[in-house]
Design a protein around this motif. Structure first.
Motif: not given
Length: 251
Positions: A139-145, A187-192, A214-219, A239-249
């Motif tokens: 699992l590779n980590v991309s970005s909502g950007f 998507g946007a997550i409340a981290t450092d 969903l009206g809030r930033v992710g945790e 397989n071979g796909t990207t999952f957008d995990i942003s709460g609908g950003q």
């Protein structure tokens, strides 16, 4: 029954830490990496063991590919301690953000992003492939950007877009071993990330929340839980796909 083992880069903080805890709660043994936060990594190990799980933390700078052969040897030794010769899940999570307009970006900043977010995952995965079990997951980590633009994050997004595209080719090339390869795009997550601006600046937090359905930033737990689900057998046909995990950003 032999327990599954996950190797998560950048596990000592933020999203990686949440991924490790969520997987550990499902009975997965964790091998986590950290770059400099040894104390935080050890705290995570203790938390996992307090849950009744098993974990080991190993130092790794994913931007330094010359260190990968020695790291792979350490992983092999660690697997032996856990009674295995291979592990099941590789999560290429470690990374850092960069805010720099195109007019101001230096070659050193560019090299750092590429080394960390593209060169590192490519050659670390290559070096670890003999240690990944057939039928495993990467699992590779991309970005909502990659999908949502904001001035100053273009080079970071470009590096993430590259790994997102590469995921498809990795899935094809590793299909004979039944290794599934996917990407998540948080998507946007409340981290450092980015100095913690989304987490710590109330005005920025409120603005970003207004762009999310969903009206809030992710945790972090929103991502950690999703990763545990994606790596499970229930998602074995993805397989071979990207999952957008942003709460609908910005949809």
């Amino acid at each position: 029954m032999t327990k599954q083992i996950a190797l998560i880069t950048g596990a000592s903080r933020g999203l990686g830490r949440s991924m490790a805890l969520h997987l550990a709660k499902r009975g997965v043994v964790i091998i986590g990496t950290y770059r400099s936060a040894a104390a935080e990594a050890d705290t995570l190990r203790q938390e996992i063991e307090a849950l009744g799980g098993k974990a080991a933390m190993i130092a790794l700078d994913v931007s330094n590919s010359a260190s990968f052969p020695a790291f792979a040897e350490t992983v092999a030794e660690t697997l032996t301690r856990f009674g295995r010769q291979q592990f099941d899940f590789l999560v290429n999570n470690a990374g850092h953000g960069l805010y720099a307009l195109l007019t101001d970006t230096t070659e050193e900043q560019f090299d750092s992003l590429i080394d960390t977010h593209l060169r590192g995952p490519v050659f670390l995965t290559q070096k670890l492939l003999p240690l990944i079990a057939d039928g495993g997951r990467i699992l590779n980590v991309s970005s909502g950007f990659v999908r949502v633009t904001m001035a100053g994050y273009g080079l970071y997004a470009a590096a993430k877009a590259a790994i997102q595209t590469l995921t498809k080719f990795m899935a094809v090339e590793l299909g004979a071993r039944q290794i599934r390869v996917n990407t998540i795009a948080p998507g946007a997550i409340a981290t450092d990330f980015g100095g913690g601006v989304v987490r710590d600046d109330a005005n920025v937090n409120a603005y970003v929340a207004g762009t999310i359905a969903l009206g809030r930033v992710g945790e972090p737990d929103d991502i950690g839980g999703a990763v545990a689900a994606i790596l499970s057998d229930d998602m074995g046909w993805a397989n071979g796909t990207t999952f957008d995990i942003s709460g609908g950003q910005a949809i």
